[in-house]
Design a protein around this motif. Structure first.
Motif, PDB file in Angstrom:
ATOM      1  N   UNK A 196      27.809  43.135  49.272  1.00  0.00           N
ATOM      2  CA  UNK A 196      27.425  42.773  48.005  1.00  0.00           C
ATOM      3  C   UNK A 196      26.772  44.052  46.900  1.00  0.00           C
ATOM      4  N   UNK A 209      29.711  46.578  46.274  1.00  0.00           N
ATOM      5  CA  UNK A 209      30.634  45.860  45.296  1.00  0.00           C
ATOM      6  C   UNK A 209      30.055  45.753  43.878  1.00  0.00           C
ATOM      7  N   UNK A 210      28.790  45.215  43.874  1.00  0.00           N
ATOM      8  CA  UNK A 210      28.092  45.340  42.296  1.00  0.00           C
ATOM      9  C   UNK A 210      27.947  46.684  41.842  1.00  0.00           C
ATOM     10  N   UNK A 261      31.323  48.122  40.497  1.00  0.00           N
ATOM     11  CA  UNK A 261      31.361  47.548  39.123  1.00  0.00           C
ATOM     12  C   UNK A 261      30.360  48.407  37.993  1.00  0.00           C
ATOM     13  N   UNK A 286      32.463  35.788  48.250  1.00  0.00           N
ATOM     14  CA  UNK A 286      32.139  36.420  49.411  1.00  0.00           C
ATOM     15  C   UNK A 286      32.722  35.478  50.762  1.00  0.00           C
ATOM     16  N   UNK A 338      30.125  38.796  34.211  1.00  0.00           N
ATOM     17  CA  UNK A 338      30.052  39.360  35.754  1.00  0.00           C
ATOM     18  C   UNK A 338      28.569  38.994  36.214  1.00  0.00           C
ATOM     19  N   UNK A 343      28.322  37.197  39.958  1.00  0.00           N
ATOM     20  CA  UNK A 343      27.800  37.899  41.178  1.00  0.00           C
ATOM     21  C   UNK A 343      26.324  37.097  41.609  1.00  0.00           C
ATOM     22  N   UNK A 369      25.703  35.123  45.013  1.00  0.00           N
ATOM     23  CA  UNK A 369      24.557  35.836  46.205  1.00  0.00           C
ATOM     24  C   UNK A 369      23.563  34.674  46.394  1.00  0.00           C
TER      25      UNK A 369
END
Lengths: 76, 153, 153, 76
Positions: free
Chosen positions: B110, B113-114, B117, C36, C106, C110, C114
């Motif tokens: 996570x 990936x974040x 971005x 995920x 976004x 996310x 999460x």
């Protein structure tokens, strides 16, 4: 020395310039190149790069450098 | 590792699926994959958007994406990653960007990936020009750079 | 919205791809999808793992997952989501869980993805029993509940 | 009143009980049910639920409730 200068996106359209070569005999900074070509004060959010790396406006250039000017990026 | 700027439309889920068949990404070695797909919407800043031109600085974009990828691999101990970004003419519902990260653990996948971005949005040299019914406009930092020109013709 | 506990192996990327063809998720309406996938590793706590039994409390698990999904939908303004979780006998490299979230933006995609994973790990009534060469062990909170029994037979 | 009691995972194996019905004439808490069936102090990390909702050990039960005892969960 010879420098390639490139413009992108809205800046390219406003100046009507895509790419240009400049030749000088004396030492140059990015700011010198901007004033020489654009003939206007730089926009507040102007970004610039030398040889594909972000650079500050005062950076000195060397023969063969590629300088780019562009507005804030917006990928993703 | 795949880092690519592509002029043609792509199917992000097929790309991820295909990438997992890569023998470099050993089956059983990773416990987590995080993926993000950014898609073109048909509506932005109160207006319907018909299409988008995605301009980029060829050479610099690839260089910046490679730096972003290298940083994330090390910092988050990623096992593998994809950064795939469109360029050219985009239509609503077209995927614009795919970022996928593989790691042993959830937080790393996570986090990687974040972070990719975030860096991609702030460093990768892309610019968007939207086509509206009333003309075209540059989108800068999520807001239009200037008002759309009058309709032409 | 898909919330399911499945006894058979699944291909997470095909599930996401299929879900995006759902007419409820209007093309052009969402700008972001975060996904995920948790996958079974062949190695845990210093030992090779051959298989895993994933036990769950049927009824309570579905109820908890539905609550988690409802919270995330509202809090992060999600447009749609998937929570798909395996149960039964799992082999290394099998996907265990897929969480996917769609949103206009976004950060919401996310954040929702999460948060669902965090709640799922702390609230969903699943328990893992690993099969090692030396026997079986329960895995509790990422650590084994007790040492593996001596090899049988 | 009649209560269904369920055990999961390592707890189910240790106690050797999967599911059990208990019948009582007086008011009961979850703790009462545990002591009645398990006949040992509850493990420190014991979790319990009533009718598929997490519950505290002192919660009072009603006729027809399903009580579950289990170790820390570990999904995902």
């Amino acid at each position: 020395m010879s420098i390639t200068v490139r413009f992108f996106a809205s800046l390219r359209e406003e100046l009507g310039i895509n790419q240009k070569s400049v030749h000088h005999t004396c030492a140059l900074t990015i700011e010198d190149v901007w004033r020489d070509i654009a003939r206007r004060p730089p926009p507040k959010n102007l970004l610039c790069a030398v040889n594909h790396e972000y650079a500050g406006f005062g950076q000195r250039l060397e023969d063969g450098d590629e300088v780019a000017f562009f507005p804030p990026v917006n990928g993703g | 590792m795949l880092i690519e700027i592509r002029k043609q439309a792509f199917d992000p889920w097929r790309e991820v699926s295909y990438h997992e068949k890569n023998p470099q990404l050993h089956p059983g070695s990773y416990g987590a994959c995080a993926a993000f797909v950014g898609t073109m919407r048909d509506f932005n800043l109160g207006e319907n958007v018909q299409a988008m031109q995605l301009e980029h600085y060829a050479g610099m974009t690839e260089h910046q994406l490679a730096k972003i990828a290298d940083q994330a691999l090390i910092k988050h101990r990623l096992l593998d990653l994809i950064i795939l970004h469109r360029a050219g003419t985009i239509r609503p519902n077209d995927p614009i960007v795919l970022v996928a990260t593989w790691s042993a653990h959830r937080d790393a996948a996570f986090g990687g990936c974040q972070e990719i971005m975030e860096y991609l949005k702030s460093k990768a040299t892309f610019w968007k020009k939207e086509t509206l019914a009333s003309g075209q406009r540059w989108v800068e930092q999520g807001t239009p750079g200037r008002p759309p020109p009058r309709r032409q013709g």
